[in-house]
Design a protein around this motif. Structure first.
Motif: not given
Ligand SMILES: NC(=O)c1ccc[n+]([C@@H]2O[C@H](COP(=O)([O-])OP(=O)(O)OC[C@H]3O[C@@H](n4cnc5c(N)ncnc54)[C@H](OP(=O)(O)O)[C@@H]3O)[C@@H](O)[C@H]2O)c1
Length: 257
Positions: A148, A181, A183, A12, A36-37
């Motif tokens: 974060y 951004v 996403t 992604s 993971r995908r």
């Protein structure tokens, strides 16, 4: 000998964009992608007509590092580019963020980035580049995005120091510090109200973030900031006392979160 681009978070957003922009940068390249995908990365390799491998791994799990280590050891490879893009952030009051998410951010954004960098070192060669995703959030402590921002400060500090250490081997490290951004990042970051708040500091396109980082690497720079707001925040973080900035940030954000 295989020349590989090793990219985390390639299913992604900006990791995927790196795949597109690095395509064709060296002869006989392979893309080794981690997230993971797995199916998304396999589809990307097919669509772009690239040779490579997709590793469907959860990078918050220590066994995942072992799997990459073994895959690298089994082949004659050189890592030409390493991109550590896997990451996520949760916005909100620290007391309301689950323990799983608080620890998960550190595990993915800091621990996995460190582990992947470390296991890649033996395969890096003169001319290799490591791109580490920090953030504009790395420049200052950030109330309501505390874990974060602290994690990204770690990434920025670690990456710049490592760049200095690796210079004599001809290996470069670039810390990327994007503004917000558009996403999938924001699907995981929080509820609409919180997300809109972060977006208010100014959005930038992922294509520009990645293109600027590649340009900065070619110019031998250790940090890439592509948006003027992020550049301003960077300057503020150098000029104003952090205590003062923190009070202003908290006052402004408390009314919004
Ligand atoms: N978007 C922004 O506003 C922004 C701003 C500054 C910095 N950044 C940083 O830029 C980097 C890229 O973010 P992005 O905007 O491209 O976000 P994104 O579109 O959400 O992509 C995040 C990537 O991380 C992977 N990932 C998430 N959890 C994982 C796990 N447990 N194990 C392995 N991979 C995992 C995701 O893949 P799977 O879900 O398939 O695992 C995905 O490929 C991150 O480090 C982020 O902190 C983002």
């Amino acid at each position: 000998m295989k020349k590989i681009h090793l990219i985390t978070g390639a299913s992604s957003g900006m990791g995927m964009e790196f795949v597109r922009q690095l395509k064709g940068s060296v002869n006989d390249e392979e893309f080794w992608l981690i997230a993971r995908r797995k199916e998304k990365m396999e589809a990307l390799l097919r669509q772009e007509g690239l040779r490579g491998r997709a590793f469907g791994l959860d990078l918050t799990q220590t066994e995942s590092f072992q799997e990459i280590k073994q895959a690298l050891a089994l082949e004659d490879v050189r890592i030409i580019t390493l991109v550590n893009a896997a990451g996520y952030g949760k916005i909100g009051d620290f007391k309301d963020i689950s323990e799983k998410d608080a620890l998960g951010m550190v595990d993915l954004n800091c621990r996995a980035l460190l582990a992947i960098t470390k296991l890649s070192l033996p395969y890096l060669v003169r001319g290799s580049v490591i791109y580490q995703f920090a953030s504009v959030a790395a420049f200052l402590p950030q109330p309501y995005f505390a874990v974060y921002a602290a994690g990204k400060a770690f990434v920025l500090s670690f990456s710049r120091a490592l760049n200095q250490e690796l210079k004599r081997y001809g290996i470069q490290v670039v810390a990327i510090c994007p503004n917000p951004v558009e996403t999938e990042f924001f699907q995981r970051a929080g509820v609409e109200k919180e997300v809109n708040l972060i977006k208010k500091i100014g959005m930038e396109p992922k294509e520009k973030v990645v293109a600027t980082a590649i340009k900065r690497a070619k110019r031998g720079k250790d940090i890439s900031i592509s948006h003027y707001t992020a550049k301003t925040i960077y300057l503020i973080s150098r000029l104003l006392p952090h205590g003062f900035v923190l009070r202003m940030e908290e006052k402004f954000l408390r009314s919004k979160v």
